[in-house]
Design an enzyme around this catalytic site. Structure first.
Site, PDB file in Angstrom:
ATOM      1  N   GLY A 212     -36.234  -5.888 -46.498  1.00  0.00           N
ATOM      2  CA  GLY A 212     -34.942  -5.220 -46.386  1.00  0.00           C
ATOM      3  C   GLY A 212     -34.383  -4.858 -47.740  1.00  0.00           C
ATOM      4  O   GLY A 212     -34.817  -5.393 -48.757  1.00  0.00           O
ATOM      5  N   PRO A 213     -33.409  -3.946 -47.752  1.00  0.00           N
ATOM      6  CA  PRO A 213     -32.823  -3.491 -49.020  1.00  0.00           C
ATOM      7  C   PRO A 213     -32.043  -4.595 -49.727  1.00  0.00           C
ATOM      8  O   PRO A 213     -31.764  -5.645 -49.124  1.00  0.00           O
ATOM      9  CB  PRO A 213     -31.899  -2.346 -48.603  1.00  0.00           C
ATOM     10  CG  PRO A 213     -31.786  -2.399 -47.132  1.00  0.00           C
ATOM     11  CD  PRO A 213     -32.878  -3.233 -46.590  1.00  0.00           C
ATOM     12  N   GLY A 215     -29.276  -7.019 -51.279  1.00  0.00           N
ATOM     13  CA  GLY A 215     -27.939  -7.456 -50.885  1.00  0.00           C
ATOM     14  C   GLY A 215     -27.755  -7.670 -49.408  1.00  0.00           C
ATOM     15  O   GLY A 215     -26.643  -7.869 -48.936  1.00  0.00           O
ATOM     16  N   THR A 216     -28.839  -7.636 -48.633  1.00  0.00           N
ATOM     17  CA  THR A 216     -28.688  -7.784 -47.192  1.00  0.00           C
ATOM     18  C   THR A 216     -28.818  -9.234 -46.735  1.00  0.00           C
ATOM     19  O   THR A 216     -28.713  -9.507 -45.554  1.00  0.00           O
ATOM     20  CB  THR A 216     -29.733  -6.935 -46.447  1.00  0.00           C
ATOM     21  OG1 THR A 216     -31.002  -7.136 -47.068  1.00  0.00           O
ATOM     22  CG2 THR A 216     -29.372  -5.480 -46.505  1.00  0.00           C
ATOM     23  N   GLY A 217     -29.094 -10.157 -47.655  1.00  0.00           N
ATOM     24  CA  GLY A 217     -29.090 -11.564 -47.285  1.00  0.00           C
ATOM     25  C   GLY A 217     -30.461 -12.200 -47.183  1.00  0.00           C
ATOM     26  O   GLY A 217     -30.617 -13.214 -46.500  1.00  0.00           O
ATOM     27  N   THR A 219     -32.339 -13.640 -49.698  1.00  0.00           N
ATOM     28  CA  THR A 219     -32.308 -14.908 -50.409  1.00  0.00           C
ATOM     29  C   THR A 219     -31.474 -15.924 -49.641  1.00  0.00           C
ATOM     30  O   THR A 219     -31.852 -17.091 -49.503  1.00  0.00           O
ATOM     31  CB  THR A 219     -31.720 -14.700 -51.819  1.00  0.00           C
ATOM     32  OG1 THR A 219     -32.390 -13.611 -52.440  1.00  0.00           O
ATOM     33  CG2 THR A 219     -31.874 -15.940 -52.655  1.00  0.00           C
ATOM     34  N   HIS A 434     -10.567  21.176 -57.364  1.00  0.00           N
ATOM     35  CA  HIS A 434     -11.868  20.659 -56.956  1.00  0.00           C
ATOM     36  C   HIS A 434     -11.745  19.750 -55.730  1.00  0.00           C
ATOM     37  O   HIS A 434     -12.436  19.934 -54.727  1.00  0.00           O
ATOM     38  CB  HIS A 434     -12.470  19.915 -58.152  1.00  0.00           C
ATOM     39  CG  HIS A 434     -13.832  19.367 -57.926  1.00  0.00           C
ATOM     40  ND1 HIS A 434     -14.967  19.939 -58.447  1.00  0.00           N
ATOM     41  CD2 HIS A 434     -14.254  18.283 -57.230  1.00  0.00           C
ATOM     42  CE1 HIS A 434     -16.019  19.240 -58.101  1.00  0.00           C
ATOM     43  NE2 HIS A 434     -15.608  18.216 -57.357  1.00  0.00           N
ATOM     44  N   GLU A 435     -10.841  18.793 -55.817  1.00  0.00           N
ATOM     45  CA  GLU A 435     -10.695  17.863 -54.690  1.00  0.00           C
ATOM     46  C   GLU A 435     -10.147  18.564 -53.467  1.00  0.00           C
ATOM     47  O   GLU A 435     -10.547  18.267 -52.337  1.00  0.00           O
ATOM     48  CB  GLU A 435      -9.795  16.681 -55.072  1.00  0.00           C
ATOM     49  CG  GLU A 435     -10.334  15.797 -56.183  1.00  0.00           C
ATOM     50  CD  GLU A 435     -11.766  15.326 -55.960  1.00  0.00           C
ATOM     51  OE1 GLU A 435     -12.173  15.151 -54.791  1.00  0.00           O
ATOM     52  OE2 GLU A 435     -12.489  15.159 -56.957  1.00  0.00           O
ATOM     53  N   ASP A 511     -21.875  15.424 -57.497  1.00  0.00           N
ATOM     54  CA  ASP A 511     -21.856  16.216 -56.260  1.00  0.00           C
ATOM     55  C   ASP A 511     -23.187  16.923 -56.085  1.00  0.00           C
ATOM     56  O   ASP A 511     -23.792  16.903 -55.013  1.00  0.00           O
ATOM     57  CB  ASP A 511     -20.796  17.326 -56.338  1.00  0.00           C
ATOM     58  CG  ASP A 511     -19.386  16.784 -56.294  1.00  0.00           C
ATOM     59  OD1 ASP A 511     -19.228  15.595 -56.010  1.00  0.00           O
ATOM     60  OD2 ASP A 511     -18.458  17.571 -56.551  1.00  0.00           O
TER      61      ASP A 511
END
Ligand code: ADP
Ligand code: MG
Ligand code: ZN
Length: 642
Positions: A212-213, A215-217, A219, A434-435, A511
């Protein structure tokens, strides 16, 4: 007084031993200095020649080999001096420009020559110092290691049981990974009572691979397994095995398994196993050679222990496809468990777990916080709870409110607010245009995520302002239309700058990067380009390289298709902004006035300047929805920078 005294009376030999070793250490340093002194004495016996002398000697055939530095050259002559060693000379010279013919002469008359960078006296001083420090450090480690051989101490320094490090972790600390936890229950059972499993003859996995990617838990899960079973946890990262010296990684693997065997039942956890587990190479360079040796040792070690010995090896990776097939063969890492980024419910549960000790305001609904954090993994959610608590504390509140979570969320996405920064008026206007462009395009196109907030307040990361989207529900499937509208929204910022200010600026790189990345995936992974067909080209979207042997021509066609999709999206944004020019102006002015506007204010402006001709549906070549891209892999949701 007796004639004998027992060796164990009084001081045991223990405390003495380091003293002896320290004596040895100091002795070794002295020897080193003596050697260095002799070397520098030898250096002083080098004869000093003029460049002319050297050049004539070279032509005469006296010179054997030459080392050319930046300011001086050293040569070894064919003749020997009094004590039988070859004569050495040194001459100053000022580089190859001063004597362009020298190389030719060297080719003709010297056996060998090489160009070198001069090492200045300071650099060589530092190098000597570094050697001494390293030597002392090494000896220190030996004395700490109880007098083992130096090589053993070196290979032993890293693998450590880290079970004592902190509080015991259990499955209660893991949220939103129900299936993974269920699968791991069996492993826990085995670690608790290996004898029972052995007696029943059940086949227990030796190796479990968590996929899994970041930071998904992963460890966390491994720690929880050892915590639940109450067994020691030996953790190492794949990169720990990768050392400069060939053989050290392999020795560390041996060592780790030896330690684990002594403490069984126990759990070994190898993080980032792809660092060592990559497919073995054929033509090995130095670093590859080291990796191959380490991997081979790991394979040997995993085959070496008995399945019922009470050792389980867990490993984590984000790229299982890069692993050497030998590693995932039966008897090794044959059990794979997916650890996916959490969905809406999972995110809510993770937030709950991490706010167990945080006083929350009663009105706060964590489900809403979960809804706005689509794409966050567990690590980011843990971070969010922490940020929110810190922000509430700073404001002197005794409960954490929704506003704190929103602010923490923005911070994590965009870096801390930099309200203090003074902006040039023309820059401020450009950012507002822009925003407004992003917001107007996104809000006018059907099917996209609703705009939640637009701001021109400067943030860290060099971002001028941003438009934030709030996905209402988790979306796993993105249609061609959705993606095209997303592209138009991303390009809406620069499109608006072009229309309102006649030029674009360099503030939109991210962007364009994101838009290009999405367009490329639409073509290469999702089969959304009618010209290239419904083919997955498997070309690395970041580099545009790779893929199993696609021709130059295909790669070029992909580039052209990406271009075409982006042009199409830009044209869509342009036509929309032209039609709604009145709304663009009104929105820009409102942003300049208020700096930050929310969804309600945005829609009030849009409603008072309605679209004269709403756009027709589906703008692009048709295709079926892509094959379940995870929200995370399409990392373009949430916030829209600049
Ligand atoms: P990985 O190893 O997959 O990169 P970690 O296990 O190191 O991720 O996760 C880092 C931190 O994020 C954990 O210590 C924990 O605080 C939090 N976390 C991640 N996933 C979860 C989860 N499913 N439940 C609870 N906390 C989680
Ligand atoms: Mg980890
Ligand atoms: Zn932008």
């Amino acid at each position: 007084m007796s004639a004998h005294h027992s060796p164990s009376s009084g001081n045991p030999s223990g405390p003495r031993r380091p003293l002896i070793l320290w004596g040895l250490a100091i002795g070794a340093v002295l020897v080193l200095f003596t050697v260095a002194a002799i070397m520098s004495h030898r250096a002083s016996t080098i004869e000093s020649w003029t460049y002319g002398q050297f050049r004539r000697g070279l032509v005469d055939g006296q010179v054997k080999s030459v080392q050319l530095g930046a300011r001086s050259l050293d040569a070894e002559l064919r003749s020997a001096d009094a004590d039988g060693s070859p004569r050495r000379i040194r001459a100053t010279w000022s580089g190859a420009q001063a004597d362009p013919d020298l190389t030719t002469l060297l080719d003709q008359h010297a056996d060998d020559y090489e160009y070198q960078r001069d090492i200045g006296p300071i650099a060589s001083g530092i190098a000597t110092l570094a050697v001494v420090v390293l030597l002392l450090l090494g000896l220190f480690l030996i004395t700490r290691g109880g007098g083992l051989g130096p090589a053993m101490a070196f290979t032993r320094s890293k693998p450590k049981a880290r079970d004592q490090s902190s509080r015991r972790v259990t499955f209660d600390d893991v949220a939103g990974l129900r299936e993974a936890v269920e699968e791991l229950q069996e492993v826990v059972g085995f670690l608790k009572t290996p004898e029972r499993y052995a007696a029943l003859g059940g086949r227990i996995p030796k190796g479990v691979l968590l996929v899994g990617p970041p930071g998904t838990g992963k460890t966390l899960l491994a720690r929880a397994v050892s915590g639940e079973a109450g067994v020691p946890f030996f953790a190492l990262s794949g990169s720990d095995f990768m050392e400069m010296y060939v053989g050290v990684g392999a020795a560390r693997v041996r060592n780790l398994f030896a330690k684990a065997e002594a403490k069984a039942p126990c759990l070994i956890f190898i993080d980032e196993i792809d660092a060592i587990g990559k497919v073995r190479s054929s033509g090995a360079s130095g670093a590859q050679d080291e990796r191959d040796q380490t991997l081979n040792q790991l394979l040997v070690a995993m085959d070496g222990f008995d399945a019922n010995s009470g050792i389980i090896v867990m490993a984590a990776t984000n790229r299982p496809e890069t692993l050497d097939p030998a590693l995932i063969r039966p008897g090794r890492f044959d059990r794979h468990i997916r650890v996916d980024p959490p969905d809406l419910v999972g995110r809510e549960q993770i937030l709950k777990v991490h706010s167990r000790e945080v006083p929350l305001c009663e009105q706060l609904d964590l489900r809403q916080v979960a809804a706005m954090t689509s794409g966050f993994a567990g690590a980011e959610l843990a971070n969010l709870v922490n940020e929110a608590a810190l922000l509430a504390a700073r404001k002197g509140k005794d409960r954490v409110e929704r506003a704190d979570f929103e602010q923490g969320f923005e911070r994590i996405l965009a870096g801390p607010e930099t309200r203090g920064r003074v902006m040039r008026p023309d820059e401020r206007r450009r950012i507002a245009v822009h925003e407004a462009g992003h917001a107007l395009v996104s809000a006018s196109l059907p099917g996209t995520d609703p705009v939640h907030k637009v701001t021109i307040i400067g943030r860290g990361n060099g971002m001028g302002g941003f438009t934030m989207y709030r996905p209402e529900e988790d979306r796993f499937l993105h249609t061609t239309e959705w993606l095209m509208h997303c592209l138009a929204g991303l390009l809406g910022g620069t499109a608006a700058e072009e229309l309102a200010l006649n030029s674009i600026s360099d503030g939109a790189t991210s962007d364009l990067q994101r838009a290009t990345q999405i367009a490329r995936r639409m073509v290469t992974d999702f089969g959304m380009s009618p010209n290239l067909g419904r083919v997955c080209y498997g070309i690395d979207p970041s580099s545009g390289q790779g893929g199993p042997g696609w021709s130059e021509r295909t790669i070029r066609e992909i580039d052209l298709e990406v271009r075409r999709l982006l042009d199409e999206a830009l044209a869509l944004a342009h036509s929309l902004l032209r039609r709604r020019a009145g709304a663009l102006v009104a929105l820009t002015e409102l942003l300049l006035d208020r700096e930050t506007i929310d969804a309600a204010e945005l829609h009030a402006v849009l409603d008072s300047h309605p679209d004269p001709t709403p756009p027709p549906p589906t703008p692009s070549g048709l295709a079926s929805p892509p094959d379940r891209p995870s929200p995370r892999s399409l990392a373009f949701r949430g916030v829209e920078p600049n």
